[in-house]
Scaffold this active site. Structure first.
Site, PDB file in Angstrom:
ATOM      1  N   HIS A 268      -0.004   3.859  10.377  1.00  0.00           N
ATOM      2  CA  HIS A 268      -1.118   3.296   8.996  1.00  0.00           C
ATOM      3  C   HIS A 268      -0.638   2.851   7.550  1.00  0.00           C
ATOM      4  CE1 HIS A 268      -5.611   4.604   8.324  1.00  0.00           C
ATOM      5  NE2 HIS A 268      -4.823   4.823   7.288  1.00  0.00           N
ATOM      6  N   GLU A 269       0.031   4.361   7.284  1.00  0.00           N
ATOM      7  CA  GLU A 269       0.997   4.315   6.213  1.00  0.00           C
ATOM      8  C   GLU A 269       1.438   3.033   5.484  1.00  0.00           C
ATOM      9  OE1 GLU A 269      -0.899   6.697   4.862  1.00  0.00           O
ATOM     10  OE2 GLU A 269      -1.514   7.603   6.338  1.00  0.00           O
TER      11      GLU A 269
ATOM     12  N   HIS B 170      -1.488   0.439   4.598  1.00  0.00           N
ATOM     13  CA  HIS B 170      -0.872   0.241   2.827  1.00  0.00           C
ATOM     14  C   HIS B 170       0.103   0.055   2.451  1.00  0.00           C
ATOM     15  CE1 HIS B 170      -5.053   2.417   3.512  1.00  0.00           C
ATOM     16  NE2 HIS B 170      -4.418   3.359   4.117  1.00  0.00           N
TER      17      HIS B 170
ATOM     18  N   HIS C 107       0.110  -3.751   1.835  1.00  0.00           N
ATOM     19  CA  HIS C 107      -1.272  -4.169   0.820  1.00  0.00           C
ATOM     20  C   HIS C 107      -0.387  -4.785  -0.131  1.00  0.00           C
ATOM     21  CE1 HIS C 107      -5.997  -3.376   0.917  1.00  0.00           C
ATOM     22  NE2 HIS C 107      -5.366  -4.820   0.196  1.00  0.00           N
TER      23      HIS C 107
HETATM   24 ZN   LIG Z   1      -5.597   5.554   5.702  1.00  0.00          ZN
END
Ligand SMILES: [Zn+2]
Length: 695
Positions: free
Chosen positions: A487-488, A491, A494
């Site tokens: 998940h991290e 980010h 991105h």
């Molecule tokens: Zn998040």
């Protein structure tokens, strides 16, 4: 003459001070990362003060420009202003989270009034707004690129939403409302804290511990000691205390007692009652949105979100509601059957749900975390994340020892694109320590943008609190921690793959209901059987994770999802119902909540995840008319991932579309437009229902 020499002296002193402060110099480090090895705590305050001064000078250069306002000399210049302040703030606030000390905490407190005054001076600068408004009024004829339009829109609306277009009297009203609202939200939080701390379930007779696991009993004994109840057992309204009690306690009357205490917080007709505060806040928010020209608070909040308007949020919530509710009813029926089978002569109540859910979980989906951990060593999981990102986007991560670190436990990687070109720097910092706050997050020290024709790359960081190595064992992650890592990194990528011009809309500067798409979609690869077979190897034997264990993980993930979805959706509806009110004279909070829940048909055995008087996301956090965004993002990530599943897991054409239209594009266009360009169709909530086992 005197004035002149004073000026010279002034700037001389200033350059001496700044010359010694590493935060105010060009960073002479590999890739221009912060020189952590040179930064001392005493550098922060002078650096902040100097950075604010520089920022003010930049703003003044814009407003005193004798040329007519243009996009370049006003909007772009405003967006590029404050670079030094951003640089200093990023270092300070990132380290305050990842590696703090008492002095930094003190500085943070001193900074609150300074920075808030600095910001409001800029936000309320009438000359600055007048120039921005002139550009805005001419926008149709300026031949702007889409990216420039988006930046102009974002900046102009930020001023308008802060009241820049109002006359003086209304501006004063707005400020009064804002002050009152911030006082009320503070009070709401304080009351809730008191209510949470004031209740204790004290158990004196060990017979009343029936069903509780050893570790839970030991925790309750410690809590008792702390509460001056040595020899007894204490349970509190903090989640790590009441949740296990509800899950395991065989004492139905005690479960009822603690659960009722939990869900009546702020609703006890005492000095900590939050009902009047909720009423006032809803009233003031409605008034405020009216003042700014919006029909209601939700309209105001959603304007710059992907959802755009309340009806779109309701449409989504209600599309999910029926299937979730019918699944929850099935789950309730299963529990009732268990109650009847055991000869319990009662109907399932909300304080029974956790208990019977746990029993059913044990019976049908027992997944022991200790069984999975050996397959998720930190190094293997990291290789798994790198594998997925290289397969999708061709990017690679190379450890780099030259890059200074802020703590010896952190690591630095140079990120390269598929042609070997430099794409950015990423720090990783995995394990807990006293100087680090709880949780896991992704952040940056520098955001990608283009300045004077030069591309400035991202310096990102992920910070986690993963299980540490123990004895001779490497760090072995739980499956949850594994997905958090993916998940991290979503980010982080991105930010790293951003390819934008203006810092204000680059990288992860996108609406809140869109920002979790790049992160959540990564979890799907992390949990996919084909990917697990590549990276999840037993740390001793090297054997890949067995199929039965993968199936167990999958089944456990779908367990109790009717309940989880229903309690979440109910709270989201409650949030929207309050904030779509267009006029509020009197508001009976309990009655309002009841009507709201009756309307959607919530069953008695489930209450909203947050009831009004302890719904801190919307009454003391920043999530008013925004609690829906968690599931909104999940609809996007499940639908986006489905595109890969339906074709191939690493479909190169889709991956390059995802990179181009989502990851590289930052906030340079409307999120739905960007999504359509990637997917070719609007997101379909069916993929989420399927993933949660609700269809
Ligand atoms: Zn998040």
């Amino acid at each position: 003459m005197g004035a002149l020499s004073l000026l010279v002296l002034g700037s001389c002193t200033r350059s001496n001070e700044t010359a010694m402060n590493p935060l105010l110099q060009e960073f002479e480090t590999p890739f221009g990362v912060p020189p952590f090895d040179k930064i001392e705590t005493e550098h922060y305050m002078p650096a902040f003060k100097e950075a604010m001064k520089r920022h003010n000078e930049e703003i003044e250069a814009i407003t005193s420009n004798t040329e007519a306002p243009t996009f370049e000399n006003t909007v772009a210049a405003f967006d590029y202003s404050g670079e030094t302040l951003d640089r200093v703030s990023n270092v300070f606030y990132n380290l305050r989270s990842a590696d703090t000390n008492d002095e930094m905490q003190e500085i943070a407190k001193e900074l609150v009034p300074l920075l808030s005054e600095h910001r409001s001076n800029i936000n309320l600068d009438p000359d600055l707004f007048a120039r921005i408004k002139t550009v805005w009024d001419q926008r149709e004829s300026l031949d702007l690129t889409r990216e420039q339009e988006m930046l102009l829109d974002k900046i102009y609306k930020r001023f308008v939403r802060g009241g820049a277009n109002l006359d003086e009297e209304d501006q004063a009203n707005l400020r009064k409302i804002d002050e009152e609202l911030s006082m009320l939200s503070l009070q709401f939080g304080e009351n809730l804290l008191n209510e949470t701390n004031n209740f204790k379930l004290v158990i004196k007779d060990s017979a009343n511990l029936a069903g509780l696991p050893e570790s839970v009993i030991a925790g309750a004994a410690d809590a008792a000691k702390e509460a001056g109840e040595e020899g007894n057992w204490v349970f509190t309204l903090h989640k790590p205390s009441w949740i296990p009690f509800l899950q395991y306690s065989e004492k139905r009357d005690l479960r009822e007692k603690i659960y009722k205490a939990m869900y009546n917080r702020g609703n006890n007709e005492n000095e900590n009652d939050n009902k009047a505060i909720v009423e006032k806040m809803v009233k003031l928010r409605t008034e405020r949105s009216g003042l700014l020209g919006y029909a209601n608070h939700a309209d105001y909040m959603l304007e710059d979100r992907m959802a755009k308007e309340p009806q779109n949020v309701y449409d989504l919530l209600m599309k999910l509601w029926d299937p979730a509710l019918s699944k929850a009813k099935e789950e309730a029926a299963m529990m009732q059957e268990m109650i009847d089978r055991e000869g319990g002569d009662f109907e399932l109540a909300s304080w029974d749900w956790w208990y019977y859910a746990e029993k059913i979980r044990k019976e049908k989906y027992d997944l022991d975390e200790e069984e999975t951990r050996p397959y998720f060593s930190l190094d293997d999981v990291r290789e798994g994340v790198f594998y997925v990102l290289e397969k999708l986007y061709g990017v690679t991560f190379e450890p780099n020892d030259e890059i200074p670190l802020y703590h010896e436990d952190a690591m630095a990687f140079e990120v390269k694109d598929k042609d070997g070109s430099h794409q950015g720097v990423l720090y990783m910092d995995f394990h807990p320590r006293a100087s680090k706050r709880a949780g896991a997050w992704s952040t940056s020290y520098r955001k990608q943008h283009v300045r004077d024709g030069e591309n400035i790359t991202t310096v990102g960081s992920i910070v986690c609190n993963f299980s540490k190595p123990t004895g001779d064992k490497p760090a072995l992650l739980s499956f949850d921690e594994t997905l958090t890592f993916f998940h991290e990194m979503g980010h982080a990528i991105h930010g790293l793959l951003s390819d934008c011009t203006y810092p204000g809309i680059s990288g992860t500067s996108v609406p809140r209901d869109f920002v979790e798409l790049p992160s959540q979609i990564m979890e799907n690869w992390g949990a996919h059987p084909d990917v697990l077979k590549v990276y999840a190897m037993h740390y001793e034997t090297g054997e890949p994770i067995p199929d039965e264990l993968i199936e167990k993980i999958d089944a456990a993930g779908k367990f109790n999802q009717g309940f989880a979805t229903v309690e979440y959706l109910a709270a989201s509806v409650l949030d929207m119902d309050y904030h779509t009110l267009e006029q509020v004279r009197e508001l009976d909070v309990n009655e309002f909540e009841e009507r709201s829940m009756d309307r959607i048909g919530l069953i008695d055995a489930i209450i909203p995840r947050y009831r009004s008087t302890y719904f801190s996301h919307i009454f003391s956090g920043g999530y008013s008319a925004g609690y829906y965004s968690y599931i909104w993002a999940e609809v996007l990530d499940k639908d986006a991932f489905k595109a890969f599943e339906e074709t191939s897991l690493f479909n190169p054409e889709l991956a390059s579309k995802f990179r181009e239209h989502i990851l590289s594009s930052g906030g340079t266009d409307d999120p739905m437009e960007m999504y359509l360009r990637f997917r070719g169709q609007e997101p379909d909530p069916d993929a989420l229902l399927e993933a949660r086992g609700l269809n």
